[in-house]
Design a protein around this motif. Structure first.
Motif, short mmCIF file in Angstrom:
data_model
loop_
_atom_site.label_atom_id
_atom_site.label_comp_id
_atom_site.label_asym_id
_atom_site.label_seq_id
_atom_site.Cartn_x
_atom_site.Cartn_y
_atom_site.Cartn_z
N LEU A 1 7.57 17.66 -17.03
CA LEU A 1 7.80 16.22 -16.91
C LEU A 1 6.79 15.57 -15.97
O LEU A 1 6.39 14.42 -16.21
CB LEU A 1 9.23 15.95 -16.45
N THR A 2 6.35 16.28 -14.95
CA THR A 2 5.29 15.74 -14.08
C THR A 2 4.02 15.52 -14.88
O THR A 2 3.37 14.47 -14.78
CB THR A 2 5.03 16.67 -12.88
N ARG A 3 3.67 16.49 -15.72
CA ARG A 3 2.47 16.34 -16.56
C ARG A 3 2.62 15.18 -17.53
O ARG A 3 1.72 14.35 -17.68
CB ARG A 3 2.18 17.63 -17.34
N VAL A 4 3.78 15.07 -18.17
CA VAL A 4 4.01 14.01 -19.15
C VAL A 4 3.92 12.63 -18.49
O VAL A 4 3.27 11.72 -19.01
CB VAL A 4 5.38 14.20 -19.84
N VAL A 5 4.57 12.48 -17.33
CA VAL A 5 4.54 11.19 -16.63
C VAL A 5 3.12 10.83 -16.22
O VAL A 5 2.66 9.70 -16.43
CB VAL A 5 5.48 11.22 -15.40
N CYS A 6 2.39 11.79 -15.65
CA CYS A 6 1.02 11.51 -15.24
C CYS A 6 0.13 11.18 -16.43
O CYS A 6 -0.68 10.24 -16.38
CB CYS A 6 0.45 12.68 -14.44
N ASP A 7 0.28 11.93 -17.52
CA ASP A 7 -0.49 11.63 -18.74
C ASP A 7 -0.20 10.23 -19.25
O ASP A 7 -1.10 9.49 -19.66
CB ASP A 7 -0.20 12.66 -19.83
N ALA A 8 1.08 9.85 -19.23
CA ALA A 8 1.47 8.52 -19.68
C ALA A 8 0.86 7.45 -18.78
O ALA A 8 0.35 6.42 -19.26
CB ALA A 8 2.99 8.38 -19.71
N CYS A 9 0.88 7.68 -17.47
CA CYS A 9 0.32 6.71 -16.53
C CYS A 9 -1.19 6.57 -16.69
O CYS A 9 -1.75 5.51 -16.43
CB CYS A 9 0.66 7.11 -15.10
N ALA A 10 -1.84 7.65 -17.11
CA ALA A 10 -3.29 7.63 -17.31
C ALA A 10 -3.67 7.11 -18.69
O ALA A 10 -4.86 6.98 -18.99
CB ALA A 10 -3.86 9.02 -17.09
N GLY A 11 -2.68 6.85 -19.55
CA GLY A 11 -2.96 6.35 -20.89
C GLY A 11 -3.28 7.42 -21.90
O GLY A 11 -3.79 7.14 -22.99
N ALA A 12 -2.98 8.68 -21.57
CA ALA A 12 -3.34 9.79 -22.45
C ALA A 12 -2.35 9.98 -23.60
O ALA A 12 -2.67 10.66 -24.57
CB ALA A 12 -3.45 11.08 -21.66
N LEU A 13 -1.16 9.40 -23.51
CA LEU A 13 -0.16 9.65 -24.55
C LEU A 13 -0.17 8.63 -25.68
O LEU A 13 0.17 8.95 -26.81
CB LEU A 13 1.26 9.66 -23.95
N ALA A 14 -0.54 7.39 -25.36
CA ALA A 14 -0.43 6.36 -26.39
C ALA A 14 -1.58 5.37 -26.30
O ALA A 14 -1.39 4.23 -25.91
CB ALA A 14 0.90 5.64 -26.26
N PRO A 15 -2.80 5.81 -26.65
CA PRO A 15 -3.91 4.85 -26.64
C PRO A 15 -3.59 3.68 -27.57
O PRO A 15 -3.07 3.89 -28.65
CB PRO A 15 -5.10 5.66 -27.17
N ALA A 16 -3.87 2.49 -27.09
CA ALA A 16 -3.61 1.31 -27.90
C ALA A 16 -4.49 1.34 -29.14
O ALA A 16 -5.67 1.67 -29.05
CB ALA A 16 -3.89 0.06 -27.08
N PRO A 17 -3.94 1.00 -30.32
CA PRO A 17 -4.75 0.98 -31.54
C PRO A 17 -5.95 0.06 -31.35
O PRO A 17 -5.80 -1.11 -31.01
CB PRO A 17 -3.78 0.43 -32.59
N GLY A 18 -7.13 0.61 -31.51
CA GLY A 18 -8.34 -0.19 -31.35
C GLY A 18 -8.65 -0.57 -29.93
O GLY A 18 -9.60 -1.29 -29.65
N GLY A 19 -7.84 -0.08 -28.98
CA GLY A 19 -8.04 -0.45 -27.58
C GLY A 19 -8.48 0.74 -26.76
O GLY A 19 -8.67 1.84 -27.27
N SER A 20 -8.63 0.51 -25.48
CA SER A 20 -9.10 1.57 -24.58
C SER A 20 -7.94 2.32 -23.97
O SER A 20 -6.80 1.85 -23.96
CB SER A 20 -9.94 0.94 -23.46
N ARG A 21 -8.25 3.48 -23.43
CA ARG A 21 -7.24 4.25 -22.71
C ARG A 21 -6.79 3.49 -21.47
O ARG A 21 -5.63 3.54 -21.09
CB ARG A 21 -7.81 5.61 -22.32
N ARG A 22 -7.71 2.76 -20.85
CA ARG A 22 -7.34 1.98 -19.68
C ARG A 22 -6.28 0.94 -20.03
O ARG A 22 -5.31 0.75 -19.29
CB ARG A 22 -8.57 1.28 -19.10
N ALA A 23 -6.43 0.27 -21.17
CA ALA A 23 -5.42 -0.71 -21.59
C ALA A 23 -4.10 -0.01 -21.86
O ALA A 23 -3.03 -0.50 -21.51
CB ALA A 23 -5.91 -1.46 -22.82
N ALA A 24 -4.16 1.15 -22.50
CA ALA A 24 -2.93 1.89 -22.82
C ALA A 24 -2.21 2.33 -21.56
O ALA A 24 -0.98 2.41 -21.54
CB ALA A 24 -3.27 3.11 -23.68
N ALA A 25 -2.96 2.61 -20.49
CA ALA A 25 -2.35 3.09 -19.25
C ALA A 25 -1.50 2.03 -18.58
O ALA A 25 -0.67 2.35 -17.73
CB ALA A 25 -3.44 3.56 -18.28
N GLU A 26 -1.68 0.77 -18.96
CA GLU A 26 -0.90 -0.30 -18.34
C GLU A 26 0.39 -0.59 -19.10
O GLU A 26 1.18 -1.42 -18.68
CB GLU A 26 -1.74 -1.58 -18.25
#
Length: 201
Positions: free
Chosen positions: A111-136
């Motif tokens: 769960l620590t890995r999942v939460v950190c990945d989600a916070c970094a935008g690694a789980l759900a990149p926005a369609p056509g967007g950046s990982r940075r945008a997804a991280a928010e």
């Protein structure tokens, strides 16, 4: 620090090394070396893995993860007592604490890995967007659940909990980046282990 909390220090070393130091309620001080890191987005965007564990376990109420086990007297292989006097039978009790926690330790790791990945935008990149945008933006709860897997999932990982984790993880990353080598970031662990329920798994 809240009543009954135990103090934790994360001591910054040279380069990317660090030490974690737990001041247990019985006066024993446990220390271990760390070297792993988690990306959490924002700037500087990463923090020590052991600090990420403490924040995620605290926010999700994971009482028998890494920090709960250590606070209760469990001793992992890489941990060392550096101050205080261990009670008689402490070694056996430490093994029992780890055995009783069982899969809860691995659940906290995942769960620590999942939460950190989600916070970094690694789980759900926005369609056509950046990982940075997804991280928010919080990923769909189903995406979090898939990333953790049914065996390790915990219903405490809500969108609100993820938002709190993101805020705390990034604040801690910024505080850590500002520390000079040899300085320490202080935190507290306050989740006492509950009476043993029947194991879920």
């Amino acid at each position: 620090m809240t009543r009954g909390a135990v103090r934790v220090e994360f001591v910054k070393g040279e380069g990317r090394r660090y030490r974690s130091r737990l001041h247990r309620a019985d006066g024993v001080v446990v220390e271990f070396e760390g070297g792993a890191w988690n990306k959490v987005g924002g700037r500087p965007g990463e923090l020590p893995h052991d600090l990420a564990h403490l924040i995620v376990e605290d926010e999700l109420g994971l009482r028998e993860g890494v920090w709960g086990v250590l606070a209760a007297g469990g001793m992992f292989r890489h941990a060392t007592v550096v101050a205080g006097r261990r009670a008689p039978q402490a070694t056996r009790r430490g093994r029992d604490v780890i055995d009783e926690a069982g899969d809860d330790i691995m659940q906290a790791e995942i769960l620590t890995r999942v939460v950190c990945d989600a916070c970094a935008g690694a789980l759900a990149p926005a369609p056509g967007g950046s990982r940075r945008a997804a991280a928010e933006h919080a990923p769909d709860p189903a995406a979090l659940r898939r990333a953790a897997g049914e065996r390790w999932w915990d219903d405490a990982l809500t969108t609100a909990a993820l938002d709190r984790c993101r805020e705390r993880l990034r604040a801690a990353a910024a505080e850590w980046a500002a520390l000079a080598p040899g300085a320490a970031l202080e935190a507290a662990w306050s989740h006492a282990a509950p009476a043993r329920p029947a194991k879920r798994r």
